[in-house]
Design an enzyme around this catalytic site. Structure first.
Site, mmCIF file in Angstrom:
data_model
loop_
_atom_site.group_PDB
_atom_site.id
_atom_site.type_symbol
_atom_site.label_atom_id
_atom_site.label_comp_id
_atom_site.label_asym_id
_atom_site.label_seq_id
_atom_site.Cartn_x
_atom_site.Cartn_y
_atom_site.Cartn_z
ATOM 1 N N SER A 198 0.841 -1.203 0.000
ATOM 2 C CA SER A 198 0.000 0.000 0.000
ATOM 3 C C SER A 198 0.874 1.251 0.000
ATOM 4 O O SER A 198 1.687 1.432 -0.915
ATOM 5 C CB SER A 198 -0.958 -0.038 1.195
ATOM 6 O OG SER A 198 -1.936 0.974 1.091
ATOM 7 N N ASP B 271 -9.385 -6.488 -2.726
ATOM 8 C CA ASP B 271 -8.901 -5.307 -2.014
ATOM 9 C C ASP B 271 -10.024 -4.276 -1.890
ATOM 10 O O ASP B 271 -10.544 -3.787 -2.894
ATOM 11 C CB ASP B 271 -7.707 -4.706 -2.766
ATOM 12 C CG ASP B 271 -6.952 -3.659 -1.946
ATOM 13 O OD1 ASP B 271 -7.585 -2.977 -1.128
ATOM 14 O OD2 ASP B 271 -5.741 -3.532 -2.140
ATOM 15 N N HIS C 151 -7.110 -6.079 1.274
ATOM 16 C CA HIS C 151 -6.022 -5.114 1.346
ATOM 17 C C HIS C 151 -4.946 -5.527 2.348
ATOM 18 O O HIS C 151 -3.757 -5.412 2.070
ATOM 19 C CB HIS C 151 -6.567 -3.735 1.726
ATOM 20 C CG HIS C 151 -5.562 -2.633 1.591
ATOM 21 N ND1 HIS C 151 -5.003 -2.281 0.383
ATOM 22 C CD2 HIS C 151 -5.004 -1.806 2.513
ATOM 23 C CE1 HIS C 151 -4.152 -1.283 0.563
ATOM 24 N NE2 HIS C 151 -4.125 -0.985 1.850
#
Length: 316
Positions: A159, A243, A275
């Site tokens: 991320s 996600d 995620h």
């Protein structure tokens, strides 16, 4: 008709003004979340709780900020790959320890976990340039160590950490041997439209449509898509298709941009990956994917293979 058009224009103006106010006031709180709701800034556990061999490392960023990190080894004299891990935007490095424990066991590697400025025990307040400086300090520290194989340093970012890792990898082609990106966004400019949908007409990255009137207000754009196209080292893209934070097409766009200039890119999808849990839901396939990538591009024979023009390309 004139009054309708006027009302429409005023309405659009109000949206722009509201968007500007939100961006100016709250953008750092959206991008950087050092403390999870209901928890404290301190580490809930340390590697010792998981019986990991580690040392506390204290660094100084180039602008003088004092940083904390954990250097965790597979065993005291491990000369395997060393993974420089950059976390997501929320919480601190302690919240990633269970994943790192399994990473060390499965990959037989060392892991260096950096607390960004403002996170964990590190001083300061997070910002894009500040975190870039922090990442460089961590890499410089690893590159000067004598107890690891410094030719086998791999950057792994998830991320926000992927955005951090991409910049660091691009800036250090002689120190970073490979990059792993997981569930990473194309840019914060594009994510603004995901988090605040009404802004997508006024803000966006290089691939988005619209006038992008508010781009100049974003202090941490993290334009990963513009960075990956300049990276020469091998890149592994790990994408969780469930996600719920970063739309999976972001990872597909990053791969396409990188692979257009770099034939050492590989893209792997995990159908049930969300995620934060792609490493868990991906199971054995997830860890075998990373191990195969490391074996191909970061093996002990890397130097010999490079001298014989080995490309190591593996398609999607």
């Amino acid at each position: 008709m004139v009054s309708y058009v006027s009302a429409l224009l005023y309405g659009m103006g109000g949206i722009v003004m509201a968007g500007m106010a939100l961006l100016v006031a709250f953008q750092e709180k959206l991008v950087y979340v050092p403390v999870l709701p209901g928890l404290t800034k301190s580490y809930p556990i340390t590697p010792a709780r998981l019986r990991l061999i580690y040392e506390d490392v204290w660094l100084r960023s180039s602008d003088g900020i004092r940083l904390h990190a954990w250097f965790i080894k597979f065993f005291p004299d491990c000369r395997g790959p060393t993974i420089l891990f950059f976390q997501e935007n929320a919480g601190n490095i302690a919240h990633r320890l269970e994943m790192v424990r399994i990473m060390i066991q499965r990959l037989h590697c060392n892991v260096f976990m950096l607390s960004y400025r403002g996170y964990g025990a590190s001083d300061g307040y997070p910002s894009q340039q500040g975190i870039i400086n922090d990442a460089q300090a961590a890499l410089d520290h690893l590159s000067q160590r004598t107890d690891i194989d410094t030719s086998r340093i791999v950057v792994f970012g998830r991320s926000l950490g992927g955005a951090v890792g991409a910049v660091l990898t691009k800036n250090n082609p002689d120190k970073v041997s490979a990059l792993i990106l997981e569930n990473t966004f194309t840019s914060i400019l594009d994510m603004a439209g995901v988090l605040l949908p009404f802004l997508k007409w006024f803000i966006g990255g290089s691939s988005s449509k619209g006038p992008k009137l508010l781009n100049f207000l974003v202090r941490s754009p993290w334009s990963t898509i513009d960075v990956v196209g300049e990276i020469k080292q091998p890149i592994l893209f790990l994408s969780g298709l469930q996600d719920e934070m970063v739309p999976p097409p972001h990872m597909q766009m990053l791969y396409a941009k990188a692979a257009a200039r770099n034939n050492q890119c590989k893209f792997v999808e995990f159908p049930t990956g969300m995620h934060m849990d792609t490493w868990l839901s991906g199971g054995d396939h997830y860890w075998r994917t990373i191990q195969q990538f490391l074996d191909q591009h970061v093996s002990e024979k890397k130097e010999t293979e490079s001298s014989s023009n080995y490309t190591g390309f593996e398609g999607r």
